[in-house]
Motif scaffolding. Structure first.
Motif, PDB file in Angstrom:
ATOM      1  N   LYS A  93       0.846  -1.185   0.000  1.00 30.48           N
ATOM      2  CA  LYS A  93       0.000   0.000   0.000  1.00 30.48           C
ATOM      3  C   LYS A  93       0.888   1.244   0.000  1.00 30.48           C
ATOM      4  O   LYS A  93       1.997   1.217   0.527  1.00 30.48           O
ATOM      5  CB  LYS A  93      -0.925   0.035   1.224  1.00 30.48           C
ATOM      6  CG  LYS A  93      -2.009  -1.034   1.220  1.00 30.48           C
ATOM      7  CD  LYS A  93      -2.917  -0.888   2.439  1.00 30.48           C
ATOM      8  CE  LYS A  93      -4.036  -1.915   2.420  1.00 30.48           C
ATOM      9  NZ  LYS A  93      -4.920  -1.780   3.612  1.00 30.48           N
ATOM     10  N   THR A  94       0.376   2.322  -0.566  1.00 37.71           N
ATOM     11  CA  THR A  94       1.125   3.584  -0.585  1.00 37.71           C
ATOM     12  C   THR A  94       0.245   4.720  -0.076  1.00 37.71           C
ATOM     13  O   THR A  94      -0.976   4.700  -0.260  1.00 37.71           O
ATOM     14  CB  THR A  94       1.608   3.922  -2.010  1.00 37.71           C
ATOM     15  OG1 THR A  94       0.490   3.920  -2.904  1.00 37.71           O
ATOM     16  CG2 THR A  94       2.649   2.911  -2.479  1.00 37.71           C
ATOM     17  N   TYR A  95       0.894   5.689   0.585  1.00 37.11           N
ATOM     18  CA  TYR A  95       0.172   6.838   1.150  1.00 37.11           C
ATOM     19  C   TYR A  95       0.971   8.110   0.881  1.00 37.11           C
ATOM     20  O   TYR A  95       2.111   8.236   1.345  1.00 37.11           O
ATOM     21  CB  TYR A  95       0.001   6.688   2.665  1.00 37.11           C
ATOM     22  CG  TYR A  95      -0.717   5.434   3.096  1.00 37.11           C
ATOM     23  CD1 TYR A  95      -2.094   5.412   3.271  1.00 37.11           C
ATOM     24  CD2 TYR A  95      -0.007   4.262   3.342  1.00 37.11           C
ATOM     25  CE1 TYR A  95      -2.761   4.257   3.684  1.00 37.11           C
ATOM     26  CE2 TYR A  95      -0.651   3.095   3.758  1.00 37.11           C
ATOM     27  CZ  TYR A  95      -2.018   3.106   3.917  1.00 37.11           C
ATOM     28  OH  TYR A  95      -2.662   1.961   4.320  1.00 37.11           O
ATOM     29  N   ILE A 150       6.257  10.030   0.794  1.00 34.21           N
ATOM     30  CA  ILE A 150       5.386   8.942   0.341  1.00 34.21           C
ATOM     31  C   ILE A 150       5.716   7.715   1.182  1.00 34.21           C
ATOM     32  O   ILE A 150       6.870   7.293   1.260  1.00 34.21           O
ATOM     33  CB  ILE A 150       5.603   8.631  -1.147  1.00 34.21           C
ATOM     34  CG1 ILE A 150       5.269   9.856  -2.008  1.00 34.21           C
ATOM     35  CG2 ILE A 150       4.768   7.416  -1.571  1.00 34.21           C
ATOM     36  CD1 ILE A 150       5.705   9.704  -3.455  1.00 34.21           C
ATOM     37  N   ILE A 158       5.507   3.776   1.817  1.00 34.56           N
ATOM     38  CA  ILE A 158       5.297   2.470   1.182  1.00 34.56           C
ATOM     39  C   ILE A 158       5.161   1.444   2.298  1.00 34.56           C
ATOM     40  O   ILE A 158       6.089   1.260   3.097  1.00 34.56           O
ATOM     41  CB  ILE A 158       6.449   2.092   0.241  1.00 34.56           C
ATOM     42  CG1 ILE A 158       6.664   3.175  -0.814  1.00 34.56           C
ATOM     43  CG2 ILE A 158       6.170   0.737  -0.416  1.00 34.56           C
ATOM     44  CD1 ILE A 158       7.873   2.932  -1.699  1.00 34.56           C
ATOM     45  N   PHE A 204      10.983   1.265  -7.309  1.00 34.77           N
ATOM     46  CA  PHE A 204      10.077   2.368  -7.618  1.00 34.77           C
ATOM     47  C   PHE A 204      10.744   3.336  -8.591  1.00 34.77           C
ATOM     48  O   PHE A 204      11.977   3.467  -8.619  1.00 34.77           O
ATOM     49  CB  PHE A 204       9.626   3.100  -6.348  1.00 34.77           C
ATOM     50  CG  PHE A 204      10.695   3.240  -5.296  1.00 34.77           C
ATOM     51  CD1 PHE A 204      11.557   4.324  -5.289  1.00 34.77           C
ATOM     52  CD2 PHE A 204      10.844   2.274  -4.319  1.00 34.77           C
ATOM     53  CE1 PHE A 204      12.544   4.455  -4.326  1.00 34.77           C
ATOM     54  CE2 PHE A 204      11.834   2.387  -3.347  1.00 34.77           C
ATOM     55  CZ  PHE A 204      12.681   3.483  -3.347  1.00 34.77           C
ATOM     56  N   ASP A 212       7.503  -0.498   6.883  1.00 35.80           N
ATOM     57  CA  ASP A 212       7.118   0.839   6.435  1.00 35.80           C
ATOM     58  C   ASP A 212       8.370   1.615   6.033  1.00 35.80           C
ATOM     59  O   ASP A 212       9.321   1.719   6.818  1.00 35.80           O
ATOM     60  CB  ASP A 212       6.378   1.586   7.545  1.00 35.80           C
ATOM     61  CG  ASP A 212       5.004   0.993   7.805  1.00 35.80           C
ATOM     62  OD1 ASP A 212       4.119   1.181   6.957  1.00 35.80           O
ATOM     63  OD2 ASP A 212       4.824   0.332   8.850  1.00 35.80           O
ATOM     64  N   VAL A 260       5.334   1.804  -7.873  1.00 38.75           N
ATOM     65  CA  VAL A 260       6.013   0.919  -6.918  1.00 38.75           C
ATOM     66  C   VAL A 260       5.715  -0.530  -7.262  1.00 38.75           C
ATOM     67  O   VAL A 260       4.554  -0.902  -7.485  1.00 38.75           O
ATOM     68  CB  VAL A 260       5.550   1.205  -5.473  1.00 38.75           C
ATOM     69  CG1 VAL A 260       6.284   0.306  -4.488  1.00 38.75           C
ATOM     70  CG2 VAL A 260       5.764   2.666  -5.120  1.00 38.75           C
ATOM     71  N   ASN A 292       1.929  -0.425  -8.072  1.00 41.98           N
ATOM     72  CA  ASN A 292       1.133   0.475  -7.245  1.00 41.98           C
ATOM     73  C   ASN A 292       1.513   1.909  -7.611  1.00 41.98           C
ATOM     74  O   ASN A 292       2.666   2.316  -7.470  1.00 41.98           O
ATOM     75  CB  ASN A 292       1.424   0.195  -5.766  1.00 41.98           C
ATOM     76  CG  ASN A 292       0.347   0.737  -4.866  1.00 41.98           C
ATOM     77  OD1 ASN A 292       0.004   1.909  -4.952  1.00 41.98           O
ATOM     78  ND2 ASN A 292      -0.182  -0.110  -3.999  1.00 41.98           N
ATOM     79  N   VAL A 341       1.236   5.977  -7.189  1.00 45.24           N
ATOM     80  CA  VAL A 341       0.927   7.025  -6.221  1.00 45.24           C
ATOM     81  C   VAL A 341       0.530   8.292  -6.981  1.00 45.24           C
ATOM     82  O   VAL A 341       1.298   8.802  -7.801  1.00 45.24           O
ATOM     83  CB  VAL A 341       2.138   7.323  -5.303  1.00 45.24           C
ATOM     84  CG1 VAL A 341       1.748   8.335  -4.231  1.00 45.24           C
ATOM     85  CG2 VAL A 341       2.674   6.052  -4.681  1.00 45.24           C
TER      86      VAL A 341
END
Length: 623
Positions: free
Chosen positions: A135-137, A154, A156, A377, A419, A440, A459, A461
């Motif tokens: 997941k990425t934020y 960011i 990961i 990435f 993380d 990613v 993934n 972003v």
């Protein structure tokens, strides 16, 4: 039996000695537990009033096996081994070692192949098995078009899949042991003079717990070291016979001499390096309670400091999980050994926690579901560049043009999380409403099928690029990981100041960080990780109160914390933090399950146990 100032002395199998008349009185009333270490005796002394032995000499009888003793249950449940004539136990302890340790027991290759096929079929039927979660934020969801944003964070997030059995509680049962990756484990145990008495008795019991939980496809070797080192037990499968022999080898341990950690490591590296066969997972467990009294200087000779890297196995990195026992161990050396090998350093402050510490460690080792994980990435926008990659002790790389990067995340235990923060410089862009920042991708090796797995979809972003935005809301996930990295940096800086003799500066650094964390949005929201970090920083301040406290426990406590945060992996700290503290981060469900087993199998009246079962902090803050 031996004389002692007019009284006969009885020395029990746990190495503790007592006046014979005192201990026979104790035993006569049904007590078969050592008063010192609480170890259960297999042989007990008794004075027979109608003895048929001359001069009323004492007799030693086998004790009855009790029903409520976990340690003796380990031994009792294993049948008397039908030993192969070529596998005489005496040869394991008393003859000279071979020049090459290529006598490791062959793997059950036919059985392994069968299990691989079963797993492959199951994986085909259920896509959730073996799938790592990525997941990425982004730091914020939108940046105005006309604004640039340097050091934009960011996150990961990786999460390893569940065990192939589906539940951590069943992972260690005999029926499911073959559906996990088998382990080659080498234990390197300090048996120097300072380990005498309670310490070595607790070590034997902890090793008994480890042996009990290894399956028939796992292999174990035991190295004992004091002034020198000796391979006490070759790399053997933990079948019923293998476990019985391993228990006998561990029970033969006696303490004397100095502390030659380097020689113990060298011997373990030889076991790993010389083996003919290899299980998918390999690891070394090192335990010591003293200062290394022997040194191996680096080839240049420029430093007197031990060059432990030269003692580790060549080739693929085999992690050394180091356990510093008590107040006098060499924390700096133990941490160095673990860190350069990719292992963890645990501080066992209270003697009674040793079994729990080992349990937590093997709870992870016996649940490896991902190997050689690598995150790759690349920038998805032509004017975007990567500014930094923050991954703790994990190896990172970045291309010269700062357009691509990678993180080697290594092995992951079942449901273990990682993380990583990647910062980028976001440029001005008036041409679009939405901007792609990073793509990613994750690849890894399945430890059972040994196949390379690549997630099909990258993934991506993205952020919004409106003309005008209202109040920006920073991602809670990103904020909490920034806090973790900030705390780890403060711990490292404080440790450096303490080593240079400035404890006042060290405490000040920790306090400044604690105050800064308390003002972040995640702290304001009551985030568990932030609360835990603040408690940990406070504890470290107290352990840096003066030089005596720092030398006896502060250094080891800080190093264990740094090890845990840099690898994002649970370490044991049998410490004095109160029950509301949550410093045991990163513990996986399989680790929790194994620690629970250790604590519920503790016989006699256990001392207060400080290694708490706590779950790893979730990727999302709790509501």
């Amino acid at each position: 039996m031996k004389p002692g100032q007019g009284h006969a002395i009885f020395t029990a199998e746990c190495s503790h000695s007592f006046h014979f008349h005192c201990i026979t009185s104790n035993v006569k009333h049904g007590n078969q537990i050592c008063p010192v270490c609480r170890g259960k005796w297999k042989e007990i002394p008794f004075q027979s009033p109608a003895s048929d032995l001359p001069n009323g000499r004492s007799r030693i009888n086998p004790a009855d096996w009790p029903r409520d003793d976990a340690w003796t249950t380990v031994v009792r449940r294993l049948p008397s081994p039908r030993l192969d004539p070529t596998r005489q136990i005496s040869s394991l302890f008393h003859t000279s070692e071979p020049g090459t340790f290529d006598d490791d027991e062959v793997l059950d290759l036919q059985h392994e192949t069968t299990e691989e096929n079963v797993f492959a079929n199951d994986a085909t039927k259920n896509n959730s098995i073996g799938a790592i979660e990525v997941k990425t934020y982004p730091e914020v969801s939108a940046i105005p078009r006309a604004t640039c944003h340097n050091n934009f964070a960011i996150l990961i997030h990786l999460k390893a899949p569940h065990p192939s059995g589906g539940r951590s509680e069943t992972m260690f049962s005999p029926t499911t042991q073959n559906s996990r990756a088998p382990v080659d484990l080498v234990t390197v145990l300090d048996v120097s003079g300072s380990m005498a008495g309670t310490k070595i008795a607790l070590l034997k019991r902890a090793m008994g717990f480890v042996i009990q939980h290894l399956g028939p496809s796992d292999r174990l070797s035991v190295i004992a070291f004091s002034s020198t080192a000796r391979r006490l037990f070759p790399l053997r499968r933990m079948t019923e016979t293998g476990r019985q022999e391993a228990l006998q080898a561990v029970n033969s341990l006696t303490s004397n001499g100095g502390t030659n950690i380097a020689e113990g490591l060298r011997k373990a590296a030889k076991v790993i390096g010389d083996r003919k066969w290899k299980n998918p997972v390999g690891s070394i467990i090192l335990l010591s309670d003293g200062q290394d009294t022997y040194t191996v200087t680096s080839p240049s000779g420029a430093h007197s400091r031990t060059d432990y890297r030269s003692l580790l196995p060549a080739g693929p990195c085999i992690p050394v999980h180091a356990f510093g026992f008590g107040a006098d161990h060499d924390a700096s050396s133990m941490h160095s050994i673990s860190d350069i090998s990719g292992g963890t350093f645990s501080f066992i402050e209270a003697e009674g926690v040793i079994q729990d510490a080992f349990a937590q460690c093997i709870g992870g080792l016996l649940s490896v579901v991902v190997q050689e994980a690598c995150l790759k990435f690349q920038c998805a926008h032509p004017n975007l560049v990567i500014n930094s990659i923050k991954a703790g002790s994990y190896r990172t790389s970045m291309a010269a043009d700062a357009k691509t990067g990678s993180i080697d995340a290594g092995d992951l235990y079942a449901e273990e999380e990682r993380d990583f923060l990647v910062t980028v410089n976001v440029p001005v862009d008036e041409s679009c409403d939405e901007m792609s920042l990073l793509e990613v991708q994750c690849i890894y090796r399945d430890p059972i099928s040994k196949e390379i797995v690549s997630l099909e979809e990258a993934n991506e972003v993205k952020i919004q690029r409106p003309t005008i935005i209202g109040q920006t809301v920073v991602s809670m996930e990103v904020d909490r990981q920034r806090n973790r990295l900030r705390a780890a940096e403060a711990m490292a800086e404080a440790k450096s100041a303490a080593e240079h003799g400035d404890l006042t500066a060290a405490v000040s650094l920790l306090e400044s960080c604690r105050r800064a964390l308390s003002e972040t949005i995640s702290a304001q929201a009551g985030d568990r990780l932030c609360i835990a970090l603040c408690a940990e920083l406070k504890e470290m301040q107290e352990r840096m109160a003066n030089r005596r406290v720092y030398e006896s426990s502060g250094r080891a406590y800080v190093l264990s914390g740094l090890s845990s945060h840099s690898w994002q992996r649970a370490t044991a700290r049998g410490d004095s933090t109160n029950s509301t503290s949550l410093v045991q981060a990163y513990q996986t469900p399989t680790m929790t399950d194994m620690v629970t087993r250790s604590q519920t199998m503790f016989f006699g009246n256990p001392p207060q146990r400080k290694l708490r079962q706590t779950q790893s902090f979730p990727a999302h803050p709790e509501a």
